[in-house]
Design a protein around this motif. Structure first.
Motif, PDB file in Angstrom:
ATOM      1  N   ARG A 441       0.815  -1.218   0.000  1.00  0.00           N
ATOM      2  CA  ARG A 441       0.000   0.000   0.000  1.00  0.00           C
ATOM      3  C   ARG A 441       0.845   1.262   0.000  1.00  0.00           C
ATOM      4  O   ARG A 441       0.569   2.213   0.720  1.00  0.00           O
ATOM      5  N   ARG A 442       1.895   1.274  -0.817  1.00  0.00           N
ATOM      6  CA  ARG A 442       2.752   2.457  -0.850  1.00  0.00           C
ATOM      7  C   ARG A 442       2.989   2.940  -2.274  1.00  0.00           C
ATOM      8  O   ARG A 442       3.998   3.538  -2.566  1.00  0.00           O
ATOM      9  N   TRP A 496      -9.162   4.263  -4.808  1.00  0.00           N
ATOM     10  CA  TRP A 496     -10.231   4.450  -3.824  1.00  0.00           C
ATOM     11  C   TRP A 496      -9.690   5.074  -2.542  1.00  0.00           C
ATOM     12  O   TRP A 496     -10.349   5.905  -1.910  1.00  0.00           O
ATOM     13  N   ASP A 497      -8.510   4.656  -2.146  1.00  0.00           N
ATOM     14  CA  ASP A 497      -7.906   5.215  -0.940  1.00  0.00           C
ATOM     15  C   ASP A 497      -7.702   6.719  -1.079  1.00  0.00           C
ATOM     16  O   ASP A 497      -7.901   7.487  -0.124  1.00  0.00           O
ATOM     17  N   LEU A 498      -7.326   7.152  -2.295  1.00  0.00           N
ATOM     18  CA  LEU A 498      -7.119   8.580  -2.550  1.00  0.00           C
ATOM     19  C   LEU A 498      -8.430   9.352  -2.428  1.00  0.00           C
ATOM     20  O   LEU A 498      -8.478  10.465  -1.883  1.00  0.00           O
ATOM     21  N   GLU A 500     -11.028   8.485  -0.547  1.00  0.00           N
ATOM     22  CA  GLU A 500     -11.370   8.537   0.868  1.00  0.00           C
ATOM     23  C   GLU A 500     -10.532   9.577   1.617  1.00  0.00           C
ATOM     24  O   GLU A 500     -11.035  10.292   2.489  1.00  0.00           O
ATOM     25  N   LEU A 501      -9.264   9.671   1.267  1.00  0.00           N
ATOM     26  CA  LEU A 501      -8.388  10.637   1.916  1.00  0.00           C
ATOM     27  C   LEU A 501      -8.857  12.066   1.658  1.00  0.00           C
ATOM     28  O   LEU A 501      -8.900  12.901   2.570  1.00  0.00           O
ATOM     29  N   HIS A 502      -9.220  12.364   0.404  1.00  0.00           N
ATOM     30  CA  HIS A 502      -9.681  13.727   0.086  1.00  0.00           C
ATOM     31  C   HIS A 502     -11.053  14.008   0.698  1.00  0.00           C
ATOM     32  O   HIS A 502     -11.323  15.135   1.134  1.00  0.00           O
ATOM     33  N   ASN A 503     -11.916  12.990   0.746  1.00  0.00           N
ATOM     34  CA  ASN A 503     -13.207  13.193   1.389  1.00  0.00           C
ATOM     35  C   ASN A 503     -13.051  13.475   2.877  1.00  0.00           C
ATOM     36  O   ASN A 503     -13.831  14.229   3.471  1.00  0.00           O
ATOM     37  N   ALA A 504     -12.024  12.875   3.478  1.00  0.00           N
ATOM     38  CA  ALA A 504     -11.786  13.108   4.897  1.00  0.00           C
ATOM     39  C   ALA A 504     -11.230  14.502   5.160  1.00  0.00           C
ATOM     40  O   ALA A 504     -11.523  15.108   6.197  1.00  0.00           O
ATOM     41  N   LEU A 505     -10.446  15.024   4.209  1.00  0.00           N
ATOM     42  CA  LEU A 505      -9.744  16.280   4.437  1.00  0.00           C
ATOM     43  C   LEU A 505     -10.499  17.507   3.932  1.00  0.00           C
ATOM     44  O   LEU A 505     -10.264  18.620   4.418  1.00  0.00           O
TER      45      LEU A 505
END
Length: 627
Positions: A441-442, A496-498, A500-505
């Motif tokens: 995951r990197r 998808w992780d990206l 979620e990260l932007h939705n969180a921030l």
């Protein structure tokens, strides 16, 4: 600014080859007498002393001056050439340091300055330039045929000139070499604060000049060199040692020049010398197709982003033709518009006759680099010979190439799908670095907000990869990646992780501001206009609300400017983007980079002066200038 040459001293003039005179001025100025004429062409100009020695050379006038590089000792007397009606020709990379040098003096960073390039050893004021010399080509200058070849090292844009006379070849090399194994200046080769790009380029230029089979080298400083091959070899060896002493790793620069291409498959090559990584598709016809072509044979990027800091050239092409039987590079296809992927395209077309085939979403940016506010654009327009529709397949010789939209790294990007040697290859530009491993995951997703990145782009690109199922992903800065089991699923996770990260921030559940937070733009972002001219602008605005809303755009103009519609209004549906046009009459005074703006409100969201554009206004008596 007038310059008066010192009176000639005895011994300043010497005929170093038939019809080739050396004048010892602020540098060695060489005058080549045209065959059967009483005219000459000067290579560099010094203080202009050559004009006082015309009679001694048996000529009536100098018709042309060709410059090897921009330094003041080479051309401080060019205003005398202008007064004498002499045409001035300069290296293309350094034209701004001759024709518009005031811009460098006015804008050059001086505080906290890490730029060690000797750009401030330029002329004190501009001179009118007749032309930029055509590199790799023979040009007739006033009856003297000279071939200009790139020889970076002393400066980024340095060129040398080759003369055929009496069946032998003479090289006018500027300050590439001073004498066997020596240069006039090491400081001039230091283009950035800690690296050794200039010395490394000197090594490569020495090897390239060895290939020219010269009988005589005539440097700007130092004595004529009658054994060029050995003198260049010694300098290359010593400078290679210097380069190695300044890096924690070593480059075999001769090997880098002689073997720039490595096979990925039988008909697919990677250019290991270029920035970015370029690829070559080989056809059984003997032709080649390039995917991206930016800075060929690079030794690093010097400090600064001005035109004189960037050197496109064709140093790898001889090896391509020699080692792989390539007859010509017939087509080049850029994955996106960034300079490190397109900088070499114009000279490739000019010299090789290469056609530029550009994806439909990339071509407008290359065609008008002033239209958008985008990073990493090339300085001049690059026109396309063929526009490639997205989602369609184009035939090049035996290959069917499908063009796919690939936003992420930048909105204006495409991927190319093609089967090569039984492998489905997808060229992805700079979309991701390709070094991650499933499970860790990197994976580095290479996005920048000013490139118009959108939150869902990497999810969508992963879906594209899954549908195409490539066996090989060829990226723009890293080694090609053979696609192992699980890797495409891994990219889908990263996309998808990206999200979620932007939705969180970001407050995207309240307002769809997008990843970059820009809801309105003015295009063109930069332009030049004459005083009093009327300019049409397109204002785009997007509604971030979940309900319809009224958008109001109020123009903010410099004093004395007017618009046909100072206020623009539009009802927008949820997430709708609209384009509104306005005609602006610029003011009467010349100004560099005047600012216009729009104050934006969308429903109850007040954004203020959210978007701007820049206009350089020229006096109608002296048009020109960069916007």
């Amino acid at each position: 600014m007038g310059v008066t040459a010192a009176p000639p001293r005895r011994g300043q003039l010497e005929e170093v080859a038939r019809g080739v005179f050396r004048i010892r001025d602020t540098c060695n100025v060489y005058v080549v007498v045209a065959e059967g004429a009483r005219t000459g062409v000067a290579i560099d100009f010094g203080s202009g002393l050559a004009l006082d020695l015309l009679h001694d050379m048996g000529i009536d006038r100098i018709t042309d001056v060709v410059m090897t590089h921009h330094h003041r000792d080479q051309g401080q007397g060019l205003d005398r050439a202008v007064e004498a009606g002499i045409a001035i020709h300069v290296p293309p990379v350094e034209v701004d340091l001759f024709a518009r040098v005031e811009e460098m003096w006015e804008t050059r960073q001086l505080d906290n300055d890490y730029n060690l390039r000797q750009d401030r050893f330029s002329l004190l004021s501009s001179v009118p330039v007749t032309s930029t010399v055509r590199e790799y080509a023979v040009t007739d200058f006033g009856g003297v045929a000279l071939r200009a070849v790139p020889t970076p090292g002393h400066t980024i844009g340095s060129v040398s000139y080759l003369l055929e006379r009496d069946g032998e070849r003479i090289g006018f090399t500027g300050d590439l070499i001073y004498g066997p194994g020596k240069v006039w200046s090491l400081a001039s080769t230091q283009w950035s604060y800690t690296n050794a790009e200039g010395p490394a380029m000197t090594v490569i230029s020495c090897y390239l000049m060895q290939d020219e089979d010269l009988r005589l080298l005539l440097p700007s400083h130092g004595e004529p060199i009658t054994e060029p091959h050995g003198a260049l070899e010694l300098l290359a060896e010593r400078m290679q040692t210097y380069v190695d002493s300044r890096r924690w790793y070593s480059w075999d620069l001769r090997d880098r020049l002689r073997v720039p291409f490595v096979r990925v498959t039988d008909h697919l090559l990677m250019n290991r010398s270029s920035l970015s990584t370029g690829y070559v598709l080989l056809s059984d016809t003997g032709e080649a197709l390039f995917v991206d072509f930016g800075y060929d044979m690079t030794t690093g990027l010097p400090t600064g982003t001005d035109r004189a800091a960037r050197r496109p050239w064709l140093a790898s092409l001889p090896a391509l033709k020699r080692d792989f039987g390539v007859s010509r590079v017939s087509v080049a296809m850029p994955t996106h518009y960034h300079d490190d992927h397109v900088a070499g395209l114009p000279i490739l077309r000019d010299i090789e006759g290469t056609e530029i085939w550009t994806p439909a979403n990339v071509a407008p940016v290359l065609d008008d680099p002033l239209l958008h506010d985008l990073p990493c654009q090339w300085y001049e327009p690059i026109r396309s010979d063929r526009i490639l529709p997205l989602g369609q397949t184009v035939q090049w010789n035996e290959y069917a190439i499908t063009v796919h939209e690939l936003p992420g790294h930048t909105l204006f990007a495409a991927a190319f799908e093609v089967d090569v040697d039984g492998v489905r290859v997808l060229f992805t530009g700079d979309q991701q670095e390709g070094l991650g491993v499933p499970g860790d995951r990197r994976e580095i997703l290479n996005y920048q907000y000013r490139n118009r990145f959108r939150v869902t782009d990497y999810r969508d690109s992963a879906r594209l990869y899954k549908r195409i199922a490539p066996g090989l992903l060829a990226s723009g800065h890293w080694d090609p990646r053979w696609v192992e089991e699980g890797y495409l699923d891994y990219l889908a996770y990263a996309g998808w992780d990206l999200i979620e990260l932007h939705n969180a921030l970001l407050p995207l559940d309240e307002l769809d501001l997008g990843a970059d937070g820009v809801l309105a733009r003015i295009e063109p972002y930069r332009r030049t206009a004459e005083a009093g001219e009327t300019v049409r602008y397109a204002m785009t605005v997007r509604n971030p609300h979940a309900a319809a809303a009224d958008a109001t755009l109020r123009l903010v103009l410099p004093s004395g400017w007017t618009a046909d519609r100072p206020v623009l209004e539009r009802r927008l549906d949820p997430n709708e983007e609209a384009e509104l046009t306005v005609d602006v009459r610029v003011g009467p005074a010349a100004v560099r980079r005047a600012r216009i703006a729009v104050d934006v409100s969308i429903g109850d969201l007040r954004l203020g002066q959210h978007a701007e554009a820049l206009v350089t206004v020229t006096d109608t008596r002296s048009p020109g200038g960069e916007a």
